[in-house]
Design a protein around this motif. Structure first.
Motif, PDB file in Angstrom:
ATOM      1  N   VAL A 133       8.407   4.635   4.192  1.00 14.18           N
ATOM      2  CA  VAL A 133       8.555   4.028   5.521  1.00 14.18           C
ATOM      3  C   VAL A 133       7.271   3.334   5.974  1.00 14.18           C
ATOM      4  O   VAL A 133       7.245   2.661   6.996  1.00 14.18           O
ATOM      5  CB  VAL A 133       8.978   5.069   6.603  1.00 14.18           C
ATOM      6  CG1 VAL A 133      10.355   5.629   6.288  1.00 14.18           C
ATOM      7  CG2 VAL A 133       7.965   6.198   6.723  1.00 14.18           C
ATOM      8  N   ASN A 134       6.215   3.460   5.185  1.00 11.87           N
ATOM      9  CA  ASN A 134       4.941   2.808   5.495  1.00 11.87           C
ATOM     10  C   ASN A 134       5.087   1.299   5.271  1.00 11.87           C
ATOM     11  O   ASN A 134       5.400   0.864   4.157  1.00 11.87           O
ATOM     12  CB  ASN A 134       3.850   3.382   4.584  1.00 11.87           C
ATOM     13  CG  ASN A 134       2.465   2.851   4.904  1.00 11.87           C
ATOM     14  OD1 ASN A 134       2.300   1.710   5.305  1.00 11.87           O
ATOM     15  ND2 ASN A 134       1.453   3.682   4.703  1.00 11.87           N
ATOM     16  N   PRO A 135       4.873   0.487   6.323  1.00 12.13           N
ATOM     17  CA  PRO A 135       5.077  -0.968   6.175  1.00 12.13           C
ATOM     18  C   PRO A 135       4.177  -1.618   5.118  1.00 12.13           C
ATOM     19  O   PRO A 135       4.479  -2.706   4.630  1.00 12.13           O
ATOM     20  CB  PRO A 135       4.783  -1.524   7.568  1.00 12.13           C
ATOM     21  CG  PRO A 135       4.032  -0.447   8.293  1.00 12.13           C
ATOM     22  CD  PRO A 135       4.452   0.854   7.689  1.00 12.13           C
ATOM     23  N   ASN A 136       3.082  -0.950   4.756  1.00 15.39           N
ATOM     24  CA  ASN A 136       2.209  -1.496   3.708  1.00 15.39           C
ATOM     25  C   ASN A 136       2.847  -1.412   2.324  1.00 15.39           C
ATOM     26  O   ASN A 136       2.429  -2.104   1.395  1.00 15.39           O
ATOM     27  CB  ASN A 136       0.876  -0.748   3.680  1.00 15.39           C
ATOM     28  CG  ASN A 136       0.059  -1.004   4.923  1.00 15.39           C
ATOM     29  OD1 ASN A 136       0.044  -2.112   5.436  1.00 15.39           O
ATOM     30  ND2 ASN A 136      -0.612   0.026   5.421  1.00 15.39           N
ATOM     31  N   ARG A 140       7.754  -3.658  -1.064  1.00 18.22           N
ATOM     32  CA  ARG A 140       6.626  -4.502  -1.474  1.00 18.22           C
ATOM     33  C   ARG A 140       6.474  -4.617  -2.985  1.00 18.22           C
ATOM     34  O   ARG A 140       5.649  -5.393  -3.465  1.00 18.22           O
ATOM     35  CB  ARG A 140       5.315  -3.938  -0.894  1.00 18.22           C
ATOM     36  CG  ARG A 140       5.190  -4.035   0.627  1.00 18.22           C
ATOM     37  CD  ARG A 140       5.242  -5.487   1.083  1.00 18.22           C
ATOM     38  NE  ARG A 140       5.206  -5.619   2.532  1.00 18.22           N
ATOM     39  CZ  ARG A 140       4.133  -5.955   3.212  1.00 18.22           C
ATOM     40  NH1 ARG A 140       2.984  -6.175   2.602  1.00 18.22           N
ATOM     41  NH2 ARG A 140       4.205  -6.077   4.526  1.00 18.22           N
ATOM     42  N   PHE A 141       7.228  -3.829  -3.759  1.00 20.53           N
ATOM     43  CA  PHE A 141       6.985  -3.756  -5.204  1.00 20.53           C
ATOM     44  C   PHE A 141       8.052  -4.488  -6.014  1.00 20.53           C
ATOM     45  O   PHE A 141       9.239  -4.436  -5.696  1.00 20.53           O
ATOM     46  CB  PHE A 141       6.908  -2.293  -5.651  1.00 20.53           C
ATOM     47  CG  PHE A 141       5.775  -1.543  -5.000  1.00 20.53           C
ATOM     48  CD1 PHE A 141       4.484  -1.634  -5.499  1.00 20.53           C
ATOM     49  CD2 PHE A 141       5.993  -0.763  -3.874  1.00 20.53           C
ATOM     50  CE1 PHE A 141       3.431  -0.971  -4.891  1.00 20.53           C
ATOM     51  CE2 PHE A 141       4.954  -0.086  -3.250  1.00 20.53           C
ATOM     52  CZ  PHE A 141       3.672  -0.193  -3.765  1.00 20.53           C
ATOM     53  N   PRO A 161      13.804   2.176  -1.425  1.00 25.43           N
ATOM     54  CA  PRO A 161      13.160   1.586  -0.245  1.00 25.43           C
ATOM     55  C   PRO A 161      11.838   0.876  -0.564  1.00 25.43           C
ATOM     56  O   PRO A 161      11.370   0.049   0.215  1.00 25.43           O
ATOM     57  CB  PRO A 161      12.914   2.801   0.665  1.00 25.43           C
ATOM     58  CG  PRO A 161      13.961   3.783   0.274  1.00 25.43           C
ATOM     59  CD  PRO A 161      14.099   3.613  -1.211  1.00 25.43           C
ATOM     60  N   LEU A 162      11.253   1.173  -1.715  1.00 25.95           N
ATOM     61  CA  LEU A 162       9.965   0.567  -2.092  1.00 25.95           C
ATOM     62  C   LEU A 162      10.131  -0.761  -2.834  1.00 25.95           C
ATOM     63  O   LEU A 162       9.192  -1.549  -2.929  1.00 25.95           O
ATOM     64  CB  LEU A 162       9.174   1.543  -2.981  1.00 25.95           C
ATOM     65  CG  LEU A 162       8.786   2.865  -2.320  1.00 25.95           C
ATOM     66  CD1 LEU A 162       8.285   3.850  -3.363  1.00 25.95           C
ATOM     67  CD2 LEU A 162       7.736   2.631  -1.250  1.00 25.95           C
ATOM     68  N   LYS A 223      17.081   0.746   7.685  1.00 23.01           N
ATOM     69  CA  LYS A 223      15.833   1.291   8.239  1.00 23.01           C
ATOM     70  C   LYS A 223      15.792   2.809   8.285  1.00 23.01           C
ATOM     71  O   LYS A 223      14.717   3.404   8.269  1.00 23.01           O
ATOM     72  CB  LYS A 223      15.589   0.735   9.645  1.00 23.01           C
ATOM     73  CG  LYS A 223      15.030  -0.679   9.624  1.00 23.01           C
ATOM     74  CD  LYS A 223      14.675  -1.165  11.014  1.00 23.01           C
ATOM     75  CE  LYS A 223      14.084  -2.571  10.943  1.00 23.01           C
ATOM     76  NZ  LYS A 223      13.841  -3.129  12.279  1.00 23.01           N
ATOM     77  N   LYS A 224      16.941   3.458   8.346  1.00 24.97           N
ATOM     78  CA  LYS A 224      16.924   4.921   8.483  1.00 24.97           C
ATOM     79  C   LYS A 224      16.574   5.644   7.178  1.00 24.97           C
ATOM     80  O   LYS A 224      16.405   6.866   7.173  1.00 24.97           O
ATOM     81  CB  LYS A 224      18.261   5.419   9.025  1.00 24.97           C
ATOM     82  CG  LYS A 224      19.453   5.239   8.108  1.00 24.97           C
ATOM     83  CD  LYS A 224      20.668   5.886   8.785  1.00 24.97           C
ATOM     84  CE  LYS A 224      21.915   5.763   7.916  1.00 24.97           C
ATOM     85  NZ  LYS A 224      23.045   6.476   8.527  1.00 24.97           N
TER      86      LYS A 224
END
Length: 238
Positions: A133-136, A140-141, A161-162, A223-224
């Motif tokens: 859940v970290n926006p960073n 992103r991968f 989610p990643l 998002k959940k």
């Protein structure tokens, strides 16, 4: 699997190891055994077994997915660095981020990266649920890998989610993968994934079954998800 057999088996797959890479695997093995005396990194410590069941087994992901292009890979729950560090040794151009919930394993990986002179590797002490859940890090991968971490319904919530939309989740499983996949289909689709390819093979010499599932991220993860730590394991999406 001794070093000569390791080198020859990879050569059969079109992977030719340099002296530097062979040396890196030797240093990896000696560092793993040395640190394993202080902390529990692996139950497998015999050299031939480490080369087969950790090093070679990790690299099998690249037999079925193209690792020749540069991309950013996240390895969830890598433990002592499997599968991502053997893959990084073979394909030094990939960027690797490992997330693991045990800080002592992160300490080992930082030391290992120094010993092996690995560049573009990052180690994060976190649980997969909060990392996701970290926006960073969320979506992103290019590629997310996991090897023997949890069953597919749970693992999908840790990993999908990643993955960025258009990217891939590579799940490396042992026996019973087909049963896991059937139960895990709901989780995969709920989280934005779709099974693209499935490969089953046996490890050389010991002939144990392995399955590699390649899941394409077709849509954004709601998002959940992932839910709070512990919830995916207790109440999997099934």
């Amino acid at each position: 699997m001794n070093i000569e057999q390791f080198e020859a088996s990879l050569k059969e797959k079109g992977i030719f190891l340099s002296e530097k890479q062979l040396e890196q695997f030797e240093k990896y093995y000696s560092t793993l055994v040395e640190w394993n005396e202080k902390m529990n990194l692996t139950a497998i410590t015999e050299k031939a077994d480490v080369y087969l069941k950790h090093f070679y087994d990790s690299i099998t992901a690249s037999f079925y997915f193209d690792f020749t292009k540069p991309f950013h890979l996240c390895d969830v729950g890598a433990g002592a660095g499997f599968p991502s560090i053997p893959l990084k040794i073979i394909y030094p151009h990939i960027e690797v981020t490992i997330v693991d919930s045990l800080n002592k394993r992160i300490s080992f990986l930082n030391h290992l990266a120094d010993i092996l002179n690995l560049e573009n590797v990052h180690f994060v002490h976190d649980r997969a649920e909060t990392f996701g859940v970290n926006p960073n890090y969320r979506e992103r991968f290019d590629v997310v890998t996991a090897r023997a971490v949890a069953r597919m319904s749970v693992l999908s919530e840790f990993c999908l989610p990643l993955v960025k939309v258009g990217g891939h989740f590579i799940a490396m499983k042992a026996a019973h993968a087909k049963d896991e996949l059937e139960v895990g289909q709901k989780a995969i689709s709920t989280l934005g994934g779709k099974v693209e390819k499935e490969f089953t093979f046996t490890l050389p010499m010991e002939e144990s079954e392995r399955t590699i599932l390649i899941i394409k991220k077709d849509g954004k993860t709601p998002k959940k998800y992932p839910r709070k730590p512990g919830t995916p394991g207790k109440m999997p999406i099934e």
